[in-house]
Design a protein around this motif. Structure first.
Motif, PDB file in Angstrom:
ATOM      1  N   THR A  38       0.825  -1.206   0.000  1.00 27.22           N
ATOM      2  CA  THR A  38       0.000   0.000   0.000  1.00 27.22           C
ATOM      3  C   THR A  38       0.859   1.256   0.000  1.00 27.22           C
ATOM      4  OG1 THR A  38      -0.147  -0.075   2.402  1.00 27.22           O
ATOM      5  CG2 THR A  38      -1.926  -1.148   1.155  1.00 27.22           C
ATOM      6  N   SER A  39       2.152   1.099   0.204  1.00 22.55           N
ATOM      7  CA  SER A  39       3.059   2.243   0.217  1.00 22.55           C
ATOM      8  C   SER A  39       3.087   2.910  -1.150  1.00 22.55           C
ATOM      9  CB  SER A  39       4.467   1.791   0.604  1.00 22.55           C
ATOM     10  OG  SER A  39       5.369   2.853   0.491  1.00 22.55           O
ATOM     11  N   ARG A  40       2.916   4.214  -1.168  1.00 22.38           N
ATOM     12  CA  ARG A  40       2.925   4.969  -2.426  1.00 22.38           C
ATOM     13  C   ARG A  40       4.345   5.300  -2.887  1.00 22.38           C
ATOM     14  NH1 ARG A  40      -2.064   6.782  -4.039  1.00 22.38           N
ATOM     15  NH2 ARG A  40      -3.723   6.533  -2.523  1.00 22.38           N
ATOM     16  N   ARG A  41       5.321   5.132  -2.007  1.00 19.59           N
ATOM     17  CA  ARG A  41       6.719   5.409  -2.341  1.00 19.59           C
ATOM     18  C   ARG A  41       7.527   4.198  -1.901  1.00 19.59           C
ATOM     19  NH1 ARG A  41       8.885  10.117   0.456  1.00 19.59           N
ATOM     20  NH2 ARG A  41      10.070  10.651  -1.398  1.00 19.59           N
ATOM     21  N   ARG A  42       8.272   3.606  -2.845  1.00 14.82           N
ATOM     22  CA  ARG A  42       9.056   2.425  -2.482  1.00 14.82           C
ATOM     23  C   ARG A  42      10.289   2.283  -3.358  1.00 14.82           C
ATOM     24  NH1 ARG A  42       3.898  -0.547  -3.880  1.00 14.82           N
ATOM     25  NH2 ARG A  42       4.001  -0.861  -6.104  1.00 14.82           N
ATOM     26  N   ILE A  43      11.259   1.565  -2.804  1.00 13.77           N
ATOM     27  CA  ILE A  43      12.489   1.245  -3.522  1.00 13.77           C
ATOM     28  C   ILE A  43      12.719  -0.256  -3.350  1.00 13.77           C
ATOM     29  CG2 ILE A  43      14.981   1.583  -3.665  1.00 13.77           C
ATOM     30  CD1 ILE A  43      14.540   4.392  -2.449  1.00 13.77           C
ATOM     31  N   ARG A  82       3.668   6.688  -6.582  1.00 13.79           N
ATOM     32  CA  ARG A  82       2.316   6.622  -7.131  1.00 13.79           C
ATOM     33  C   ARG A  82       1.373   7.437  -6.277  1.00 13.79           C
ATOM     34  NH1 ARG A  82      -0.252   1.414  -7.775  1.00 13.79           N
ATOM     35  NH2 ARG A  82       1.644   0.729  -8.784  1.00 13.79           N
ATOM     36  N   GLY A  83       0.301   7.900  -6.894  1.00 15.22           N
ATOM     37  CA  GLY A  83      -0.688   8.672  -6.158  1.00 15.22           C
ATOM     38  C   GLY A  83      -2.047   8.537  -6.814  1.00 15.22           C
ATOM     39  N   GLY A  84      -3.079   8.921  -6.105  1.00 17.08           N
ATOM     40  CA  GLY A  84      -4.429   8.862  -6.630  1.00 17.08           C
ATOM     41  C   GLY A  84      -4.760  10.024  -7.546  1.00 17.08           C
ATOM     42  N   ASP A  85      -3.830  10.952  -7.688  1.00 10.63           N
ATOM     43  CA  ASP A  85      -4.063  12.122  -8.536  1.00 10.63           C
ATOM     44  C   ASP A  85      -3.505  11.882  -9.943  1.00 10.63           C
ATOM     45  OD1 ASP A  85      -1.289  12.344  -8.359  1.00 10.63           O
ATOM     46  OD2 ASP A  85      -1.373  13.817  -6.760  1.00 10.63           O
ATOM     47  N   LYS A  86      -3.551  12.891 -10.769  1.00 11.49           N
ATOM     48  CA  LYS A  86      -3.031  12.780 -12.136  1.00 11.49           C
ATOM     49  C   LYS A  86      -1.808  13.667 -12.349  1.00 11.49           C
ATOM     50  CE  LYS A  86      -7.351  11.323 -14.179  1.00 11.49           C
ATOM     51  NZ  LYS A  86      -7.087   9.942 -14.005  1.00 11.49           N
ATOM     52  N   ASP A  87      -1.147  14.050 -11.267  1.00 13.31           N
ATOM     53  CA  ASP A  87      -0.004  14.959 -11.330  1.00 13.31           C
ATOM     54  C   ASP A  87       1.275  14.186 -11.656  1.00 13.31           C
ATOM     55  OD1 ASP A  87       1.883  16.940 -11.061  1.00 13.31           O
ATOM     56  OD2 ASP A  87       1.179  17.635  -9.103  1.00 13.31           O
ATOM     57  N   MET A  88       1.482  13.931 -12.952  1.00 20.65           N
ATOM     58  CA  MET A  88       2.649  13.163 -13.396  1.00 20.65           C
ATOM     59  C   MET A  88       3.953  13.892 -13.100  1.00 20.65           C
ATOM     60  SD  MET A  88       3.292  10.207 -14.651  1.00 20.65           S
ATOM     61  CE  MET A  88       1.793   9.671 -15.463  1.00 20.65           C
ATOM     62  N   THR A 133       9.637   4.910 -16.416  1.00 20.38           N
ATOM     63  CA  THR A 133       8.331   4.556 -16.966  1.00 20.38           C
ATOM     64  C   THR A 133       7.272   5.421 -16.297  1.00 20.38           C
ATOM     65  OG1 THR A 133       8.015   2.787 -15.352  1.00 20.38           O
ATOM     66  CG2 THR A 133       8.963   2.166 -17.471  1.00 20.38           C
ATOM     67  N   GLN A 134       6.217   5.739 -17.056  1.00 17.50           N
ATOM     68  CA  GLN A 134       5.125   6.553 -16.538  1.00 17.50           C
ATOM     69  C   GLN A 134       3.814   5.941 -17.008  1.00 17.50           C
ATOM     70  OE1 GLN A 134       6.949  10.988 -16.551  1.00 17.50           O
ATOM     71  NE2 GLN A 134       6.233  10.301 -18.515  1.00 17.50           N
ATOM     72  N   SER A 135       2.813   5.934 -16.127  1.00 15.36           N
ATOM     73  CA  SER A 135       1.506   5.424 -16.527  1.00 15.36           C
ATOM     74  C   SER A 135       0.426   6.018 -15.634  1.00 15.36           C
ATOM     75  CB  SER A 135       1.475   3.896 -16.454  1.00 15.36           C
ATOM     76  OG  SER A 135       1.602   3.466 -15.110  1.00 15.36           O
ATOM     77  N   HIS A 136      -0.815   5.834 -16.070  1.00 16.96           N
ATOM     78  CA  HIS A 136      -1.969   6.219 -15.268  1.00 16.96           C
ATOM     79  C   HIS A 136      -2.774   4.956 -15.001  1.00 16.96           C
ATOM     80  CE1 HIS A 136      -1.827  10.586 -15.183  1.00 16.96           C
ATOM     81  NE2 HIS A 136      -1.398  10.554 -16.429  1.00 16.96           N
ATOM     82  N   SER A 137      -2.885   4.574 -13.771  1.00 16.61           N
ATOM     83  CA  SER A 137      -3.703   3.443 -13.361  1.00 16.61           C
ATOM     84  C   SER A 137      -4.229   3.780 -11.979  1.00 16.61           C
ATOM     85  CB  SER A 137      -2.869   2.163 -13.333  1.00 16.61           C
ATOM     86  OG  SER A 137      -3.644   1.099 -12.846  1.00 16.61           O
ATOM     87  N   GLU A 138      -5.431   4.288 -11.915  1.00 21.54           N
ATOM     88  CA  GLU A 138      -5.993   4.792 -10.660  1.00 21.54           C
ATOM     89  C   GLU A 138      -5.109   5.903 -10.096  1.00 21.54           C
ATOM     90  OE1 GLU A 138      -6.916   1.605  -7.972  1.00 21.54           O
ATOM     91  OE2 GLU A 138      -7.755   0.391  -9.573  1.00 21.54           O
ATOM     92  N   GLY A 139      -4.553   6.696 -10.979  1.00 24.06           N
ATOM     93  CA  GLY A 139      -3.689   7.805 -10.603  1.00 24.06           C
ATOM     94  C   GLY A 139      -2.341   7.719 -11.296  1.00 24.06           C
TER      95      GLY A 139
END
Length: 154
Positions: A38-43, A82-88, A133-139
């Motif tokens: 569930t972590s939005r930031r990971r390495i 990753r985030g729930g927003d669309k701010d790439m 890589t960049q994508s939109h999947s629920e944010g």
């Protein structure tokens, strides 16, 4: 007798990153995840979503007499924001900040002169390659696959 410095180098890299205050809120993961994080930031250390290999390595005798071996290896790594927003733009900047922390952790300083050696496990290490890589999947999601290259003597 050691046959490789890879296991020790991975353990040292994980420990160094987990001890960095700037990465307190980041999940530092050993290899791939076995569960949905569930972590939005990971390495991830020793894993990249595009790669088959956790670590590529080569060895050769260091000199005549076959007493010592030189080992070169590249540890596959992956950072994600990753985030729930669309701010790439924010996610892209954040993932490069995460990888920048890894790079800083590998630089020698007066306070951490052993950093490039992963606390004595290798002769040197450095961050060498990356693939964004960049994508939109629920944010917005930005991922940066990168490599930590190492040289060791066994």
């Amino acid at each position: 007798m050691q046959t490789s410095r890879v296991p020790a180098a991975i353990e040292a890299l994980l420990a160094i990153l987990r001890a960095r205050p700037a990465l307190d809120e980041v999940a530092i993961v050993d290899g791939p995840t076995a569960v949905n994080l569930t972590s939005r930031r990971r390495i991830h250390i020793g894993w990249s979503p595009a790669g088959e290999s956790a670590v590529g390595l080569e060895q050769e005798f260091a000199s005549a007499g076959a007493r010592l071996r030189d080992e070169s290896f590249a540890i596959a790594c992956y950072a994600e924001s990753r985030g729930g927003d669309k701010d790439m733009a924010f996610r892209r900047s954040d993932v490069f900040t995460l990888v920048g922390e890894v790079e800083q952790a590998l630089r020698g300083t007066d306070a951490a002169p052993e950093a490039p050696t992963l606390n004595g496990t290798v002769l040197w290490s450095e961050l060498t390659a990356g693939d964004l890589t960049q994508s939109h999947s629920e944010g917005a999601i930005c991922g940066l696959a990168f490599t930590v290259a190492c040289r060791a003597r066994i």
